[in-house]
Design an enzyme around this catalytic site. Structure first.
Site, mmCIF file in Angstrom:
data_model
loop_
_atom_site.group_PDB
_atom_site.id
_atom_site.type_symbol
_atom_site.label_atom_id
_atom_site.label_comp_id
_atom_site.label_asym_id
_atom_site.label_seq_id
_atom_site.Cartn_x
_atom_site.Cartn_y
_atom_site.Cartn_z
ATOM 1 N N HIS A 156 0.824 -1.227 0.000
ATOM 2 C CA HIS A 156 0.000 0.000 0.000
ATOM 3 C C HIS A 156 0.855 1.273 0.000
ATOM 4 O O HIS A 156 0.464 2.286 0.588
ATOM 5 C CB HIS A 156 -0.944 0.029 1.202
ATOM 6 C CG HIS A 156 -1.781 -1.201 1.344
ATOM 7 N ND1 HIS A 156 -3.004 -1.343 0.736
ATOM 8 C CD2 HIS A 156 -1.545 -2.365 1.998
ATOM 9 C CE1 HIS A 156 -3.494 -2.539 1.029
ATOM 10 N NE2 HIS A 156 -2.638 -3.187 1.786
ATOM 11 N N SER A 277 16.340 20.938 -14.133
ATOM 12 C CA SER A 277 15.199 21.767 -14.521
ATOM 13 C C SER A 277 15.718 23.061 -15.113
ATOM 14 O O SER A 277 16.785 23.545 -14.728
ATOM 15 C CB SER A 277 14.345 22.053 -13.283
ATOM 16 O OG SER A 277 13.644 23.266 -13.444
#
Ligand code: ARG
Length: 487
Positions: A156, A277
């Site tokens: 999970h 970036s």
């Protein structure tokens, strides 16, 4: 003059030609079309359907075209529609159409195109298989080095239980092991001869299909001409195998991305496998793994496209089927590129086991082991020990503590009439000890992983032998077909 000029009084409309021609996709088939033709010519002569002189001339023209192609001197002209007619035209240019015109005896483009695709595809499947075997080799190597390195196991997307890094690597080898088996099955479905099926119904010429099968190194024959020329299920099967491979690679890519994130911080990917970036100076983006996931869609798309392509097509060749190749080529290229780059990606990444150790402590990931201990040493039913361990977790969280705060934990356990020493407590709950204690078949302790590695190595060896054996047959068939002396 067009080969069907006998029937059609007009030249093809340019727009129609642009819409229907396949020269671009067919570039990859040149070699295989030549190989198929060589085998066909040899068979025609053996069966006395063409003369020795005709055979000699056809073979020498085919070899000449093969050499031209090797030297990038043979191009496919759009006006000749596809690879088959381009090669036939070139043969006619070399030896004249009296002799050249004999090549297409007892043959159709309908069996030819499937034959070419099968010849090309079987080698490509082995290439993909090889790359997955190499990837598995590298993962096994990393596993042997990391049997004792701690990692975090998740369910999970939450820390669940401690595992070893080797256990994680070997999970992918175990997965790839099945992918490789699927590739072998796909290879077997592909490696069948359809040559001699002709247009759809076979032929009245006394051909020998077994002989061309043998010359081309095919394992089997599709013994039904209508099926052989109509079916593209070997392509669909291949695309479904590739789709499953890509789905598995995608899960690996997802783990690379999340484990590399600031929040997880366990997997450090090499700077050379990232980009920055244009605005945010701090960024180190896991673009390879992201793209690997993105490219999965291409391969799933190809599978869907191939299924949709055949669904409304009755038996016998229909031009619909010509759409099979561009999508297959793209899926093959995408899959092999993704396998190779992720292999390199994992090779160049490092894992921070100290960080994993801290996450394991901080996330209560070893508490199951306390519940187990209460069963074994205090005779509690597991449901009861699970409840106490859960209450302990809740209590520690309410105190903003973790399992490392042994004082709080031991006091809590005492209130439940469970006495244990601090030493015992850490012995039970230390993530490394917990990992080492999982010894059932297929579990994460070094002793179990050692067995897992041995078994995976053994089956990998058998897979590699398959690749070697089949490659050898193909290589022998291809080189003996091409070893014909110039006439
Ligand atoms: N170019 C075709 C294909 O890729 C092969 C030729 C099939 N035969 C025909 N009659 N058009 O499927």
């Amino acid at each position: 003059m067009k080969i069907w000029a006998g029937r059609l009084s007009k030249e093809i409309n340019d727009k129609v030609l642009n819409y229907t021609e396949t020269t671009n996709a067919d570039l990859r088939l040149i070699k295989y079309d030549i190989l198929g033709s060589i085998a066909h010519v040899k068979m025609l002569h053996k069966q006395k359907i063409i003369t020795e002189n005709c055979e000699k001339n056809l073979l020498s023209a085919l070899i000449e075209i093969y050499r031209l192609n090797e030297n990038e001197l043979f191009t496919l002209e759009k006006e000749y529609e596809d690879v088959h007619l381009n090669i036939e035209n070139k043969i006619n240019c070399i030896i004249g159409d009296e002799l050249g015109g004999m090549l297409h005896t007892a043959r159709s483009r309908n069996d030819q195109v499937v034959n070419d695709t099968r010849l090309y595809l079987r080698s490509y499947i082995l290439e993909i298989k090889k790359s997955l075997e190499e990837f598995s080799d590298n993962l096994l190597l990393k596993s042997t080095e990391n049997m004792n390195s701690l990692a975090v196991g998740y369910t999970h997307v939450q820390p669940a239980q401690p595992i070893s890094l080797a256990f994680w690597y070997t999970a992918y080898v175990s997965i790839f092991n099945r992918d490789i088996t699927r590739l072998e099955n796909t290879f077997n479905s592909t490696n069948c001869s359809v040559l001699g099926s002709c247009a759809l119904s076979g032929t009245s010429f006394n051909i020998d299909r077994s002989y061309t099968q043998e010359l081309l190194g095919f394992d089997n024959i599709i013994g039904h001409a209508l099926d052989a020329t109509s079916s593209r299920d070997f392509i669909i099967e291949c695309l479904s195998t590739l789709s499953i491979i890509m789905s598995n690679l995608s899960r690996l890519a997802e783990e690379i991305i999340t484990w590399n994130s600031f929040e997880y911080g366990t997997l450090n990917i090499d700077d050379s496998f990232t980009t920055g970036s244009s605005i945010m100076p701090q960024k180190k983006n896991p673009v390879v793994a992201e793209l690997a996931k993105g490219k999965v869609s291409r391969v799933y798309g190809a599978l869907m496209q191939s299924l949709a392509m055949v669904k409304g097509v009755g038996l016998g060749y229909n031009c619909d089927l010509q759409e099979d190749k561009p999508l297959l080529w793209d899926a093959l290229d995408t899959t092999i590129q993704t396998i190779k780059i992720l292999d390199e990606h994992i090779k160049t990444s490092s894992y921070d086991s100290q960080r994993a150790y801290d996450i394991c402590w901080g996330s209560f990931s070893t508490i199951t082991e306390l519940a187990n201990w209460l069963v074994t040493n205090k005779g509690l039913p597991f449901r009861k020990s699970h409840l106490i361990a859960g209450q302990l977790t809740n209590f520690l969280i309410s105190k903003k503590a973790t399992l490392k705060s042994s004082n709080i934990a031991l006091d809590f356990l005492k209130s439940k009439d469970i006495e244990l020493s601090e030493e015992e407590y850490f012995e039970i709950l230390d993530p490394k000890n917990v990992m080492n204690r999982q010894v059932s078949l297929g579990s994460t302790s070094p002793t179990s992983v050692k067995i897992i590695i041995e078994e995976l190595e053994e089956s990998l060896l058998a897979h590699k032998e398959f690749t070697f054996r089949k490659s050898l047959v193909i290589e022998k068939a291809e080189s003996s077909l091409l070893k014909i002396k110039r006439g």
